[in-house]
Design a protein around this motif. Structure first.
Motif, PDB file in Angstrom:
ATOM      1  N   LEU A   2       0.821  -1.207   0.000  1.00 46.26           N
ATOM      2  CA  LEU A   2       0.000   0.000   0.000  1.00 46.26           C
ATOM      3  C   LEU A   2       0.858   1.262   0.000  1.00 46.26           C
ATOM      4  CD1 LEU A   2      -2.742  -1.022   2.610  1.00 46.26           C
ATOM      5  CD2 LEU A   2      -2.776  -1.291   0.129  1.00 46.26           C
ATOM      6  N   ASP A   3       0.466   2.197  -0.848  1.00 39.32           N
ATOM      7  CA  ASP A   3       1.137   3.488  -0.946  1.00 39.32           C
ATOM      8  C   ASP A   3       0.589   4.407   0.148  1.00 39.32           C
ATOM      9  OD1 ASP A   3       2.076   5.992  -1.625  1.00 39.32           O
ATOM     10  OD2 ASP A   3       1.683   5.761  -3.769  1.00 39.32           O
ATOM     11  N   LYS A   4       1.476   4.921   0.994  1.00 38.72           N
ATOM     12  CA  LYS A   4       1.048   5.789   2.096  1.00 38.72           C
ATOM     13  C   LYS A   4       0.341   7.050   1.605  1.00 38.72           C
ATOM     14  CE  LYS A   4       4.643   4.490   5.458  1.00 38.72           C
ATOM     15  NZ  LYS A   4       5.774   4.997   6.275  1.00 38.72           N
ATOM     16  N   HIS A   5       0.618   7.461   0.372  1.00 34.72           N
ATOM     17  CA  HIS A   5       0.025   8.690  -0.160  1.00 34.72           C
ATOM     18  C   HIS A   5      -1.297   8.441  -0.895  1.00 34.72           C
ATOM     19  CE1 HIS A   5       3.594  10.696   1.074  1.00 34.72           C
ATOM     20  NE2 HIS A   5       4.383  10.140   0.166  1.00 34.72           N
ATOM     21  N   ASP A   6      -1.709   7.191  -0.970  1.00 31.06           N
ATOM     22  CA  ASP A   6      -2.973   6.857  -1.643  1.00 31.06           C
ATOM     23  C   ASP A   6      -4.145   7.466  -0.868  1.00 31.06           C
ATOM     24  OD1 ASP A   6      -5.215   5.684  -2.803  1.00 31.06           O
ATOM     25  OD2 ASP A   6      -4.320   3.690  -2.912  1.00 31.06           O
ATOM     26  N   GLU A   7      -5.040   8.137  -1.585  1.00 31.76           N
ATOM     27  CA  GLU A   7      -6.195   8.760  -0.942  1.00 31.76           C
ATOM     28  C   GLU A   7      -7.086   7.721  -0.260  1.00 31.76           C
ATOM     29  OE1 GLU A   7      -8.301  11.054  -3.803  1.00 31.76           O
ATOM     30  OE2 GLU A   7      -6.714  12.561  -4.038  1.00 31.76           O
ATOM     31  N   LEU A   8      -7.052   6.505  -0.763  1.00 30.13           N
ATOM     32  CA  LEU A   8      -7.881   5.430  -0.201  1.00 30.13           C
ATOM     33  C   LEU A   8      -7.084   4.498   0.697  1.00 30.13           C
ATOM     34  CD1 LEU A   8      -9.999   4.517  -3.364  1.00 30.13           C
ATOM     35  CD2 LEU A   8     -10.681   5.943  -1.422  1.00 30.13           C
ATOM     36  N   PHE A   9      -5.937   4.984   1.179  1.00 33.55           N
ATOM     37  CA  PHE A   9      -5.057   4.144   1.997  1.00 33.55           C
ATOM     38  C   PHE A   9      -5.805   3.504   3.163  1.00 33.55           C
ATOM     39  CE2 PHE A   9      -2.332   3.522   5.673  1.00 33.55           C
ATOM     40  CZ  PHE A   9      -1.277   2.790   5.157  1.00 33.55           C
ATOM     41  N   ASP A  10      -6.545   4.294   3.932  1.00 31.87           N
ATOM     42  CA  ASP A  10      -7.235   3.776   5.121  1.00 31.87           C
ATOM     43  C   ASP A  10      -8.242   2.699   4.752  1.00 31.87           C
ATOM     44  OD1 ASP A  10      -5.759   5.675   6.395  1.00 31.87           O
ATOM     45  OD2 ASP A  10      -7.449   6.818   7.189  1.00 31.87           O
ATOM     46  N   VAL A  11      -8.995   2.943   3.696  1.00 31.97           N
ATOM     47  CA  VAL A  11     -10.016   1.987   3.263  1.00 31.97           C
ATOM     48  C   VAL A  11      -9.374   0.688   2.812  1.00 31.97           C
ATOM     49  CG1 VAL A  11     -11.839   1.538   1.568  1.00 31.97           C
ATOM     50  CG2 VAL A  11     -11.611   3.814   2.601  1.00 31.97           C
ATOM     51  N   ARG A  12      -8.334   0.816   2.005  1.00 33.45           N
ATOM     52  CA  ARG A  12      -7.661  -0.386   1.504  1.00 33.45           C
ATOM     53  C   ARG A  12      -7.032  -1.176   2.653  1.00 33.45           C
ATOM     54  NH1 ARG A  12      -7.718   0.470  -3.984  1.00 33.45           N
ATOM     55  NH2 ARG A  12      -7.401   2.600  -4.705  1.00 33.45           N
ATOM     56  N   LEU A  13      -6.420  -0.471   3.583  1.00 29.33           N
ATOM     57  CA  LEU A  13      -5.780  -1.143   4.708  1.00 29.33           C
ATOM     58  C   LEU A  13      -6.803  -1.913   5.539  1.00 29.33           C
ATOM     59  CD1 LEU A  13      -3.201  -1.602   6.419  1.00 29.33           C
ATOM     60  CD2 LEU A  13      -3.907   0.373   7.775  1.00 29.33           C
ATOM     61  N   LEU A  14      -7.903  -1.277   5.871  1.00 27.81           N
ATOM     62  CA  LEU A  14      -8.938  -1.948   6.673  1.00 27.81           C
ATOM     63  C   LEU A  14      -9.512  -3.153   5.951  1.00 27.81           C
ATOM     64  CD1 LEU A  14     -10.808   1.136   8.166  1.00 27.81           C
ATOM     65  CD2 LEU A  14      -9.429  -0.533   9.421  1.00 27.81           C
ATOM     66  N   ASN A  15      -9.603  -3.064   4.640  1.00 30.02           N
ATOM     67  CA  ASN A  15     -10.113  -4.190   3.859  1.00 30.02           C
ATOM     68  C   ASN A  15      -9.195  -5.399   3.989  1.00 30.02           C
ATOM     69  OD1 ASN A  15     -11.779  -5.524   1.762  1.00 30.02           O
ATOM     70  ND2 ASN A  15      -9.944  -5.276   0.508  1.00 30.02           N
ATOM     71  N   PHE A  16      -7.891  -5.178   3.855  1.00 25.96           N
ATOM     72  CA  PHE A  16      -6.940  -6.284   3.972  1.00 25.96           C
ATOM     73  C   PHE A  16      -6.843  -6.796   5.406  1.00 25.96           C
ATOM     74  CE2 PHE A  16      -5.247  -4.627  -0.107  1.00 25.96           C
ATOM     75  CZ  PHE A  16      -5.240  -5.811  -0.816  1.00 25.96           C
ATOM     76  N   VAL A  17      -6.887  -5.900   6.365  1.00 27.04           N
ATOM     77  CA  VAL A  17      -6.808  -6.314   7.763  1.00 27.04           C
ATOM     78  C   VAL A  17      -7.993  -7.212   8.119  1.00 27.04           C
ATOM     79  CG1 VAL A  17      -6.978  -5.502  10.154  1.00 27.04           C
ATOM     80  CG2 VAL A  17      -5.436  -4.365   8.562  1.00 27.04           C
ATOM     81  N   SER A  18      -9.190  -6.826   7.709  1.00 23.01           N
ATOM     82  CA  SER A  18     -10.370  -7.643   8.022  1.00 23.01           C
ATOM     83  C   SER A  18     -10.298  -8.996   7.331  1.00 23.01           C
ATOM     84  CB  SER A  18     -11.650  -6.915   7.603  1.00 23.01           C
ATOM     85  OG  SER A  18     -11.718  -6.774   6.197  1.00 23.01           O
ATOM     86  N   GLN A  19      -9.748  -9.006   6.124  1.00 22.58           N
ATOM     87  CA  GLN A  19      -9.671 -10.251   5.366  1.00 22.58           C
ATOM     88  C   GLN A  19      -8.693 -11.247   5.982  1.00 22.58           C
ATOM     89  OE1 GLN A  19      -8.777  -9.669   1.221  1.00 22.58           O
ATOM     90  NE2 GLN A  19      -8.638 -11.854   0.786  1.00 22.58           N
TER      91      GLN A  19
END
Length: 213
Positions: A92-109
């Motif tokens: 994940l790119d720290k500068h991605d506008e959707l960083f938080d959303v993408r991170l939570l998606n992978f964490v839950s998975q």
């Protein structure tokens, strides 16, 4: 000890991630140095790992980890090719506008589903289609390929949850993967497997209960 570790020398980033995950009810441990983290690395289910850490390069840390899934985070997209490897599930790119959303998606998975850890291999139970006993070995057929282990089918039976059922001396199936139940056979994925007489009624009742949950 919590399920998730954050390893990053950026204190502000660590606090941001810690708050984000705790707000979603995840237990988190934070490490600012690779050297402090490494002795505990394999005790976690998931590691959120910065690829650039002054005392230990994130890629080198990855090579020490055998059990947890790894999410690499970085501000440098040119490092992505180096990040691929065993148990790496995301970059994940720290500068991605959707960083938080993408991170939570992978964490839950990768933290909310039970998994098997055999040696250096981690397999999500939800990815398993069926298991095939081959004497002292067992082949685990998954959506990500086949894995052969020196363990008997009985050994695996003791590790699996109630979504799995023995149907034959050579087979255990994931009830979630069953698409058709016949008198003497069951279809899982694209494979038809035999059902021994001793397991037929039990399988029928288990499948019906599971189907109507």
């Amino acid at each position: 000890m919590n399920k998730i570790a954050i390893v990053d020398d950026d204190v502000i980033m660590c606090e941001k991630l810690k708050t984000l995950l705790k707000n979603h009810q995840y237990g988190v441990d934070v490490y600012y140095e690779g050297e402090t983290f490494l002795p505990h690395g394999n005790e976690y289910e998931l590691v959120i790992l910065d690829i650039e850490i002054p005392d230990h390069n994130g890629i080198k840390i990855k090579n020490y980890l055998t059990k947890p899934f790894i999410i690499f985070i970085s501000a440098y997209r040119d490092k992505i090719l180096d990040a691929f490897g065993k148990n790496v599930v995301a970059y994940l790119d720290k500068h991605d506008e959707l960083f938080d959303v993408r991170l939570l998606n992978f964490v839950s998975q990768y933290t909310e589903f039970p998994s098997l850890t055999i040696g250096d291999t981690v397999i999500l139970l939800s990815h398993i289609i069926y298991l095939e006993g081959q004497g002292s070995y067992t082949c685990v057929h998954t959506h990500n390929g086949d894995f052969l282990f020196r363990k008997t089918l009985r050994d695996f039976q003791l590790l699996l949850n109630d979504h799995f059922m023995r149907i034959h001396k050579s087979y255990i199936v994931n009830l979630e993967e069953m698409t058709q139940l016949k008198v003497k056979q069951v279809v899982v994925g694209h494979v038809t497997l035999p059902v021994s007489q001793r397991y037929r009624e039990t399988l029928k009742q288990a499948y019906l209960r599971y189907a109507y949950e």
